[in-house]
Design a protein around this motif. Structure first.
Motif, PDB file in Angstrom:
ATOM      1  N   ALA A   1      36.497  40.959  45.023  1.00 28.02           N
ATOM      2  CA  ALA A   1      36.100  39.581  44.729  1.00 28.02           C
ATOM      3  C   ALA A   1      37.154  38.843  43.913  1.00 28.02           C
ATOM      4  O   ALA A   1      37.416  37.653  44.148  1.00 28.02           O
ATOM      5  CB  ALA A   1      34.761  39.575  43.991  1.00 28.02           C
ATOM      6  N   ALA A   2      37.776  39.511  42.953  1.00 32.91           N
ATOM      7  CA  ALA A   2      38.786  38.861  42.122  1.00 32.91           C
ATOM      8  C   ALA A   2      40.016  38.494  42.942  1.00 32.91           C
ATOM      9  O   ALA A   2      40.659  37.462  42.698  1.00 32.91           O
ATOM     10  CB  ALA A   2      39.167  39.767  40.961  1.00 32.91           C
ATOM     11  N   VAL A   3      40.349  39.327  43.911  1.00 40.86           N
ATOM     12  CA  VAL A   3      41.486  39.030  44.795  1.00 40.86           C
ATOM     13  C   VAL A   3      41.159  37.823  45.667  1.00 40.86           C
ATOM     14  O   VAL A   3      41.984  36.920  45.855  1.00 40.86           O
ATOM     15  CB  VAL A   3      41.832  40.257  45.651  1.00 40.86           C
ATOM     16  CG1 VAL A   3      42.867  39.901  46.723  1.00 40.86           C
ATOM     17  CG2 VAL A   3      42.360  41.383  44.772  1.00 40.86           C
ATOM     18  N   LEU A   4      39.934  37.793  46.210  1.00 40.28           N
ATOM     19  CA  LEU A   4      39.533  36.664  47.044  1.00 40.28           C
ATOM     20  C   LEU A   4      39.586  35.348  46.277  1.00 40.28           C
ATOM     21  O   LEU A   4      39.944  34.299  46.832  1.00 40.28           O
ATOM     22  CB  LEU A   4      38.118  36.892  47.585  1.00 40.28           C
ATOM     23  CG  LEU A   4      37.938  38.031  48.594  1.00 40.28           C
ATOM     24  CD1 LEU A   4      36.461  38.231  48.894  1.00 40.28           C
ATOM     25  CD2 LEU A   4      38.712  37.756  49.874  1.00 40.28           C
ATOM     26  N   ALA A   5      39.224  35.398  44.993  1.00 40.06           N
ATOM     27  CA  ALA A   5      39.235  34.192  44.161  1.00 40.06           C
ATOM     28  C   ALA A   5      40.593  33.941  43.514  1.00 40.06           C
ATOM     29  O   ALA A   5      40.770  32.916  42.832  1.00 40.06           O
ATOM     30  CB  ALA A   5      38.163  34.299  43.079  1.00 40.06           C
ATOM     31  N   ASP A   6      41.536  34.867  43.706  1.00 40.65           N
ATOM     32  CA  ASP A   6      42.858  34.792  43.076  1.00 40.65           C
ATOM     33  C   ASP A   6      42.725  34.674  41.562  1.00 40.65           C
ATOM     34  O   ASP A   6      43.402  33.881  40.905  1.00 40.65           O
ATOM     35  CB  ASP A   6      43.657  33.607  43.635  1.00 40.65           C
ATOM     36  CG  ASP A   6      45.149  33.712  43.292  1.00 40.65           C
ATOM     37  OD1 ASP A   6      45.610  34.832  43.020  1.00 40.65           O
ATOM     38  OD2 ASP A   6      45.828  32.660  43.279  1.00 40.65           O
ATOM     39  N   ARG A   7      41.812  35.523  41.004  1.00 36.08           N
ATOM     40  CA  ARG A   7      41.532  35.472  39.572  1.00 36.08           C
ATOM     41  C   ARG A   7      41.477  36.891  38.989  1.00 36.08           C
ATOM     42  O   ARG A   7      40.539  37.243  38.287  1.00 36.08           O
ATOM     43  CB  ARG A   7      40.196  34.760  39.313  1.00 36.08           C
ATOM     44  CG  ARG A   7      40.150  33.295  39.759  1.00 36.08           C
ATOM     45  CD  ARG A   7      40.888  32.371  38.792  1.00 36.08           C
ATOM     46  NE  ARG A   7      40.284  32.408  37.470  1.00 36.08           N
ATOM     47  CZ  ARG A   7      39.248  31.639  37.110  1.00 36.08           C
ATOM     48  NH1 ARG A   7      38.710  30.808  37.981  1.00 36.08           N
ATOM     49  NH2 ARG A   7      38.774  31.700  35.882  1.00 36.08           N
ATOM     50  N   ARG A   8      42.478  37.694  39.282  1.00 37.67           N
ATOM     51  CA  ARG A   8      42.480  39.060  38.759  1.00 37.67           C
ATOM     52  C   ARG A   8      42.747  39.051  37.252  1.00 37.67           C
ATOM     53  O   ARG A   8      43.759  38.522  36.803  1.00 37.67           O
ATOM     54  CB  ARG A   8      43.539  39.896  39.480  1.00 37.67           C
ATOM     55  CG  ARG A   8      43.093  40.401  40.825  1.00 37.67           C
ATOM     56  CD  ARG A   8      44.194  41.105  41.572  1.00 37.67           C
ATOM     57  NE  ARG A   8      45.131  40.152  42.161  1.00 37.67           N
ATOM     58  CZ  ARG A   8      46.041  40.469  43.063  1.00 37.67           C
ATOM     59  NH1 ARG A   8      46.159  41.722  43.464  1.00 37.67           N
ATOM     60  NH2 ARG A   8      46.839  39.553  43.561  1.00 37.67           N
ATOM     61  N   ARG A   9      41.817  39.649  36.487  1.00 37.49           N
ATOM     62  CA  ARG A   9      41.941  39.692  35.033  1.00 37.49           C
ATOM     63  C   ARG A   9      41.518  41.066  34.525  1.00 37.49           C
ATOM     64  O   ARG A   9      40.574  41.671  35.036  1.00 37.49           O
ATOM     65  CB  ARG A   9      41.046  38.631  34.377  1.00 37.49           C
ATOM     66  CG  ARG A   9      41.364  37.191  34.772  1.00 37.49           C
ATOM     67  CD  ARG A   9      42.685  36.713  34.195  1.00 37.49           C
ATOM     68  NE  ARG A   9      42.904  35.298  34.479  1.00 37.49           N
ATOM     69  CZ  ARG A   9      43.480  34.824  35.581  1.00 37.49           C
ATOM     70  NH1 ARG A   9      43.879  35.672  36.530  1.00 37.49           N
ATOM     71  NH2 ARG A   9      43.660  33.521  35.745  1.00 37.49           N
ATOM     72  N   ALA A  10      42.204  41.553  33.498  1.00 38.84           N
ATOM     73  CA  ALA A  10      41.860  42.842  32.887  1.00 38.84           C
ATOM     74  C   ALA A  10      40.578  42.700  32.068  1.00 38.84           C
ATOM     75  O   ALA A  10      40.270  41.631  31.536  1.00 38.84           O
ATOM     76  CB  ALA A  10      42.997  43.325  32.009  1.00 38.84           C
ATOM     77  N   THR A  11      39.849  43.813  31.957  1.00 35.45           N
ATOM     78  CA  THR A  11      38.571  43.811  31.228  1.00 35.45           C
ATOM     79  C   THR A  11      38.529  44.845  30.101  1.00 35.45           C
ATOM     80  O   THR A  11      37.555  44.856  29.336  1.00 35.45           O
ATOM     81  CB  THR A  11      37.411  44.106  32.191  1.00 35.45           C
ATOM     82  OG1 THR A  11      37.630  45.383  32.817  1.00 35.45           O
ATOM     83  CG2 THR A  11      37.292  43.026  33.263  1.00 35.45           C
ATOM     84  N   TYR A  12      39.527  45.723  30.008  1.00 36.44           N
ATOM     85  CA  TYR A  12      39.448  46.816  29.031  1.00 36.44           C
ATOM     86  C   TYR A  12      40.834  47.102  28.460  1.00 36.44           C
ATOM     87  O   TYR A  12      41.822  47.070  29.192  1.00 36.44           O
ATOM     88  CB  TYR A  12      38.893  48.073  29.704  1.00 36.44           C
ATOM     89  CG  TYR A  12      38.712  49.238  28.753  1.00 36.44           C
ATOM     90  CD1 TYR A  12      37.545  49.383  28.013  1.00 36.44           C
ATOM     91  CD2 TYR A  12      39.722  50.170  28.580  1.00 36.44           C
ATOM     92  CE1 TYR A  12      37.393  50.440  27.134  1.00 36.44           C
ATOM     93  CE2 TYR A  12      39.580  51.225  27.698  1.00 36.44           C
ATOM     94  CZ  TYR A  12      38.412  51.357  26.974  1.00 36.44           C
ATOM     95  OH  TYR A  12      38.269  52.398  26.092  1.00 36.44           O
ATOM     96  N   PRO A  13      40.875  47.436  27.144  1.00 35.81           N
ATOM     97  CA  PRO A  13      39.800  47.302  26.147  1.00 35.81           C
ATOM     98  C   PRO A  13      39.616  45.847  25.749  1.00 35.81           C
ATOM     99  O   PRO A  13      40.552  45.052  25.843  1.00 35.81           O
ATOM    100  CB  PRO A  13      40.305  48.144  24.983  1.00 35.81           C
ATOM    101  CG  PRO A  13      41.803  48.076  25.098  1.00 35.81           C
ATOM    102  CD  PRO A  13      42.105  48.012  26.567  1.00 35.81           C
ATOM    103  N   SER A  14      38.438  45.510  25.309  1.00 34.89           N
ATOM    104  CA  SER A  14      38.127  44.103  25.072  1.00 34.89           C
ATOM    105  C   SER A  14      39.025  43.470  24.008  1.00 34.89           C
ATOM    106  O   SER A  14      39.313  42.276  24.073  1.00 34.89           O
ATOM    107  CB  SER A  14      36.658  43.945  24.676  1.00 34.89           C
ATOM    108  OG  SER A  14      36.342  44.693  23.515  1.00 34.89           O
ATOM    109  N   ALA A  15      39.497  44.264  23.045  1.00 30.86           N
ATOM    110  CA  ALA A  15      40.324  43.713  21.974  1.00 30.86           C
ATOM    111  C   ALA A  15      41.676  43.236  22.503  1.00 30.86           C
ATOM    112  O   ALA A  15      42.201  42.208  22.056  1.00 30.86           O
ATOM    113  CB  ALA A  15      40.530  44.761  20.883  1.00 30.86           C
ATOM    114  N   LEU A  16      42.238  43.956  23.452  1.00 27.42           N
ATOM    115  CA  LEU A  16      43.531  43.606  24.037  1.00 27.42           C
ATOM    116  C   LEU A  16      43.555  44.135  25.473  1.00 27.42           C
ATOM    117  O   LEU A  16      44.163  45.159  25.772  1.00 27.42           O
ATOM    118  CB  LEU A  16      44.679  44.215  23.218  1.00 27.42           C
ATOM    119  CG  LEU A  16      46.086  43.738  23.576  1.00 27.42           C
ATOM    120  CD1 LEU A  16      46.230  42.243  23.299  1.00 27.42           C
ATOM    121  CD2 LEU A  16      47.132  44.532  22.795  1.00 27.42           C
TER     122      LEU A  16
END
Length: 259
Positions: A183-198
């Motif tokens: 889904a993130a690729v389809l939306a062109d919105r790939r973002r990291a999720t871990y670890p939340s601090a950095l």
């Protein structure tokens, strides 16, 4: 509809507070319609109130939503696993065992949602293991005739959760991309999720079949989400489309190419 997938770490934040009310408030602020959660349960029995120990039910009551819960193990007398919370009725739920011998028990929770217009959606919420060999075996279970390739699955399908894919693309990612679309690729919105601090790892993902249109996606990275868990929440705006049974079977058997 907006789907949020989030490993909530039992409601225990990086600030040392176990605060389910904070999780519920954040899901409300994200304008979620459905939430697929992992690590739901008070594994360390820190909640003084017995009611709070049943985290899935507590969250459902707090939000006024339907709930499906798939505990994969019992730690110190308390259930611990995946949960799906939904504004829409859950007409069927089933918890699939993805456990590998000598590793922590894991599972994949399925909930069939009744959407407006008598449309249904198959939602699968998983939490895969930490080792590559464990995840390879779990991927084989996922794409078996008993689970994602079950011929009885006739509605649009979404698979999401904490995939624990720490390394570079390998056979598991190729298998996922061969059968479903990121889904993130389809939306062109790939973002990291871990670890939340950095965040620098994209452990939390959502995959859709050809009968689901992804209109947008993102990760909520702000002071509140960074404090609430060690993972950041991933949201996906999606629109299930009518699909025939032969089309859905072909999509999983042959696969759709992912970027």
């Amino acid at each position: 509809m907006r789907l949020v997938t989030w490993n909530i770490h039992g409601g225990l934040g990086r600030d040392g507070r176990r605060d389910l009310a904070r999780i519920a408030a954040l899901l409300h602020d994200m304008k979620a319609d459905v939430a697929a959660l992992q690590e739901v349960g008070d594994a360390h029995r820190t909640a003084r109130e017995t009611e709070l120990a049943d985290q899935a039910s507590w969250l459902g009551r707090r939000m006024g939503w339907f709930v499906a819960y798939g505990p994969n193990l019992v730690l110190r007398g308390e259930p611990y696993g995946n949960a799906i919370l939904s504004r829409f009725p859950i007409v069927h739920a089933h918890n699939y065992d993805l456990s590998v011998p000598n590793r922590e028990p894991r599972g994949c929770l399925r909930a069939d949602l009744e959407l407006p217009g008598r449309q249904q959606l198959h939602l699968f919420d998983l939490h895969l293991g930490l080792s590559g060999g464990e995840r390879r075996r779990q991927a084989a279970m996922l794409f078996s005739a008993d689970l994602l390739r079950d011929t009885a699955l006739a509605a649009p399908l979404v698979l999401c959760g904490d995939f624990n894919m720490w390394s570079l693309p390998g056979p598991i990612l190729r298998l996922l991309r061969g059968a479903l679309r990121d889904a993130a690729v389809l939306a062109d919105r790939r973002r990291a999720t871990y670890p939340s601090a950095l965040p620098f790892l994209r452990l939390d993902r959502a995959y859709v079949d050809a009968a689901v249109e992804v209109t947008d996606s993102g990760v909520v990275n702000d002071p509140r989400t960074r404090a609430a868990s060690d993972h950041l929440p991933l949201w996906v705006d999606l629109e299930p489309k009518p699909v025939t049974v032969p089309e859905r079977r072909a999509g999983l058997a042959v696969g759709k190419a992912g970027a």
